[in-house]
Structures are given as C-alpha cells and as structure tokens.
Design an enzyme around this catalytic site. Structure first.
Site, PDB file in Angstrom:
ATOM      1  CB  ALA A  25      -0.928  -0.005   1.209  1.00  0.00           C
ATOM      2  CB  VAL A  26       3.936   2.259   1.908  1.00  0.00           C
ATOM      3  CG1 VAL A  26       4.996   3.346   1.782  1.00  0.00           C
ATOM      4  CG2 VAL A  26       3.349   2.249   3.317  1.00  0.00           C
ATOM      5  NE  ARG A  28       1.245  -2.471  -6.865  1.00  0.00           N
ATOM      6  CZ  ARG A  28       0.740  -3.646  -7.188  1.00  0.00           C
ATOM      7  NH1 ARG A  28      -0.537  -3.906  -6.942  1.00  0.00           N
ATOM      8  NH2 ARG A  28       1.487  -4.556  -7.776  1.00  0.00           N
ATOM      9  CB  THR A 129       3.938  -5.189  16.973  1.00  0.00           C
ATOM     10  OG1 THR A 129       3.981  -6.131  18.069  1.00  0.00           O
ATOM     11  CG2 THR A 129       3.071  -4.024  17.400  1.00  0.00           C
ATOM     12  CB  ILE A 130       1.747 -10.392  16.783  1.00  0.00           C
ATOM     13  CG1 ILE A 130       2.891 -10.696  17.766  1.00  0.00           C
ATOM     14  CG2 ILE A 130       2.100 -10.815  15.368  1.00  0.00           C
ATOM     15  CD1 ILE A 130       3.109 -12.178  18.035  1.00  0.00           C
ATOM     16  CG  ASP A 131       3.884  -8.014  21.005  1.00  0.00           C
ATOM     17  OD1 ASP A 131       3.647  -9.211  20.760  1.00  0.00           O
ATOM     18  OD2 ASP A 131       5.041  -7.555  21.142  1.00  0.00           O
ATOM     19  CD  GLU A 191     -12.285 -23.597  31.253  1.00  0.00           C
ATOM     20  OE1 GLU A 191     -11.278 -23.640  30.520  1.00  0.00           O
ATOM     21  OE2 GLU A 191     -13.403 -24.002  30.883  1.00  0.00           O
TER      22      GLU A 191
HETATM   23  O1  F6P Z   1       7.145  -8.265  19.570  1.00  0.00           O
HETATM   24  C1  F6P Z   1       6.741  -9.383  18.861  1.00  0.00           C
HETATM   25  C2  F6P Z   1       7.190 -10.657  19.547  1.00  0.00           C
HETATM   26  O2  F6P Z   1       6.677 -11.750  18.821  1.00  0.00           O
HETATM   27  C3  F6P Z   1       6.812 -10.767  21.021  1.00  0.00           C
HETATM   28  O3  F6P Z   1       5.489 -11.154  21.215  1.00  0.00           O
HETATM   29  C4  F6P Z   1       7.822 -11.748  21.508  1.00  0.00           C
HETATM   30  O4  F6P Z   1       8.095 -11.569  22.873  1.00  0.00           O
HETATM   31  C5  F6P Z   1       9.056 -11.436  20.692  1.00  0.00           C
HETATM   32  O5  F6P Z   1       8.605 -10.740  19.548  1.00  0.00           O
HETATM   33  C6  F6P Z   1       9.877 -12.623  20.280  1.00  0.00           C
HETATM   34  O6  F6P Z   1      10.992 -12.160  19.612  1.00  0.00           O
HETATM   35  P1  F6P Z   1      12.018 -13.084  18.815  1.00  0.00           P
HETATM   36  O7  F6P Z   1      11.370 -13.503  17.537  1.00  0.00           O
HETATM   37  O8  F6P Z   1      13.188 -12.201  18.589  1.00  0.00           O
HETATM   38  O9  F6P Z   1      12.286 -14.276  19.685  1.00  0.00           O
END
Ligand code: F6P
Length: 325
Positions: A25-26, A28, A129-131, A191
């Site tokens: 997207a960036v 294009r 980031t997945i976090d 749970e």
């Molecule tokens: O920040 C993304 C992440 O997947 C975190 O959830 C996790 O703690 C870390 O990176 C793992 O990093 P690496 O791939 O360097 O082990």
C-alpha cells in the site's frame, strides 16, 4: 521544509502478518502520487549497510496474502547507537532518500523517533506488531491474524484436554502486554487468562483455582502471557506441587503465532494505514505513527505511540471469570 522526492521503506523488529500488505500500500500509493520508492532490506541494519533497491509497482505484486515481510526484518543493535544512526543518515543521503517509513513495533518506532530528532529526517511509523501494544491506535497490523491463530490452536488443545480431563496452561506471545492472552481466552472459551496488566497483589493462579474446577468440567484451559519469570511452566509446576490431584500439561505456542497469511481484517488495516502514510507526508506530518481509532485513520506522535501503558479493558477479566463457572 525540504521537498520529498524519494521515500525509503523498511520493516523492523518481530515480523507480523500484514506487513507485506502495508509495504504494497505504501509503495503503490507513493508511486501513484509521483514519489520514487526504495525498499530497504533487513530493517535498520540494511539502512546502515546500504541494502537498498528501487521499487516499482511490480516489486510488490502478489504479496498482499503473504505472511512475514518481503523486506526481511532485524532487531538492529547498531542503530541503537548514535554512531549507527549517523551511518544510516549518510547512506540515506547517498541514496537520495528524503523520508523514511518504518513498519514495526515499540523498539522500531523508538529508533525512528531518535533518528528523526538527531538528523531532522521526516519519519512516519506504521504499527506492525502482533502484540497490539502501541499506544494511541486501537489495533496494530498482525494482531488480528495472531489472535485467530491462537484461537485455532486452543480449540485443538481443548479436544485433547477434554479427552484426558486435564488442565492446560497455554503460553502465548505479547511481550509485556496481555492483549493476545486476554482476547484469545475470551474467544476460545478458556477458563482464565493470566496477564501482566492484572498486576494487583492478588495471586491470579489462586483466584483461578479458588473458583473451583467443577467436577462436571472435563477440562480447564488457562492462557498465560509469556514472561521470563512466570510463564506457563511456572504455573504448571506450582499446580503440580500444590494440587497433585490435577493432571496438568503445558503448551507453548511460540513462533507459529507470528506466521501465516494475514486475515482480511489485517490486510484492510495494513492497506488503510499504508495509504494513510503517504497522505500523512503530503499533509506535512512528521515523526508520527499512523494508527486507527474508532475506524478513523489518525496520527499519533512517536513519543505517545511508544508509551508502555496502552489501556486494556479490565472488565473483560470479569467477563472471563463470570463465564468460566
Ligand atoms: O514483539 C513481537 C514478539 O513476537 C513478542 O510477542 C515476543 O516476545 C518477541 O517478539 C519474540 O521475539 P524473537 O522472535 O526475537 O524471539
């Protein structure tokens, strides 16, 4: 303000599904608005070492559905130093790159902020980031895909947990944030979730056990946020010792959580934010992360984006407790 002709783009830190959709997207959007685009490989290391290639619209063909990042990623130690950032700036000048787009998490955007401050370079960040821990944006690119991956795994674990009438501690990623743990617990009917944000003095494991593991329940699943000191192993060992009547197992999902084709939601988010990045530059925005809030694309100054206190909906913990009876 210096005119921008050429935009450099890189991915940095842990990869996340949807980074490729953002790169596309960036690239294009930039090309269609008359900019030149250069892809920088291996994150900030690639900027320091001049691993840079000019991108055309074909460079980003057929990547919207692919996980990972075609630009590769790295956690650059050298860019954390002023000398490293000086080298990176010299390469940018030599390559004629006038502005930098950084797709990454907390550490990557901290690097972008320092670089922008020291060298007066226009930088725009994208939350990759997945976090889901970047402040000011409701969602980050990759979070939805990872959440779905975790839920798929926990559904499978539930089958075997039920068959053997076991307690499973499932450890998920998230670094210092519990968004993945909390919401995967809700979505998978776990749970309990043990998350870092629930940092009252109360013992989260005691609370879970204290609620009583019903006889009629065949299994229990507790999602645990990763932590060097007290991850899933720690809690499993405690239960084994303190409640030997329970049959306990641990499952650490690990890096499989970061892979895979992005969900439609992540692709759309990455595409909206990627296009928003070029609008931001044309708007004169500098040193901001492009995020999403209440379905609107917004700009968050780097200093806010990297705050470590993104609020979490603590009511969901109560909901989880109520539903696990
Ligand atoms: O920040 C993304 C992440 O997947 C975190 O959830 C996790 O703690 C870390 O990176 C793992 O990093 P690496 O791939 O360097 O082990």
């Amino acid at each position: 303000m210096r005119r921008i002709n050429c935009i450099g783009i890189l991915t940095s830190g842990g990869d996340s599904p949807g980074m490729n959709a953002a790169i596309r997207a960036v690239t294009r959007t930039a090309i269609s608005k008359g900019f030149k685009v250069k892809g920088i490989y291996r994150g900030y290391d690639g900027l320091i070492n001049d691993e840079i290639k000019e991108f055309t619209s074909e460079s980003v063909s057929n990547i919207v559905a692919r996980g990972g990042t075609i630009l590769k990623s790295a956690r650059s130690k050298e860019f954390m130093t002023t000398e490293g950032r000086e080298k990176a700036f010299a390469v940018m000048q030599q390559e004629g790159i006038d502005a930098l787009v950084v797709i990454g998490g907390n550490g990557s955007l901290t690097g972008a902020r320092n670089f922008a401050q020291e060298h007066n370079v226009p930088c725009i960040g994208l939350p990759g980031t997945i976090d889901n821990d970047l402040y000011g944006t409701d969602l980050t690119i990759g979070y939805d895909t990872t959440l779905n991956t975790i839920v798929e795994c926990v559904d499978k674990i539930r089958d075997t947990a039920n068959s053997h009438e076991r307690i499973f501690f499932v450890e998920v990623m998230g670094r210092d944030a519990g968004f993945l743990a909390q919401n995967s617990a809700i979505a998978s009917g776990a749970e309990a979730a043990i998350i870092p944000e629930d940092s009252t003095d109360a013992d989260q494991l005691e609370q879970f056990i204290g609620r009583g593991i019903r006889k009629s329940k065949n299994s229990s699943i507790v999602i645990v946020s990763e932590s060097p000191k007290c991850g899933a192993m720690f809690y499993a060992e405690r239960v084994k010792k303190e409640y030997p009547q329970y049959d306990v197992r641990v499952s650490i999902l690990g890096h499989l959580q970061r892979g895979g084709s992005p969900t439609a939601r992540d692709r759309i988010l990455a595409t909206r934010l990627g296009a928003g990045t070029i609008d931001a530059l044309l708007d004169g925005q500098r040193n901001v992360m492009v995020g999403i809030r209440n379905d609107e694309v917004i700009y968050v100054p780097f200093a806010d984006a990297i705050r470590s206190d993104k609020p979490m909906n603590m009511n969901l913990i109560k909901v989880l407790d109520q539903l696990s009876i």
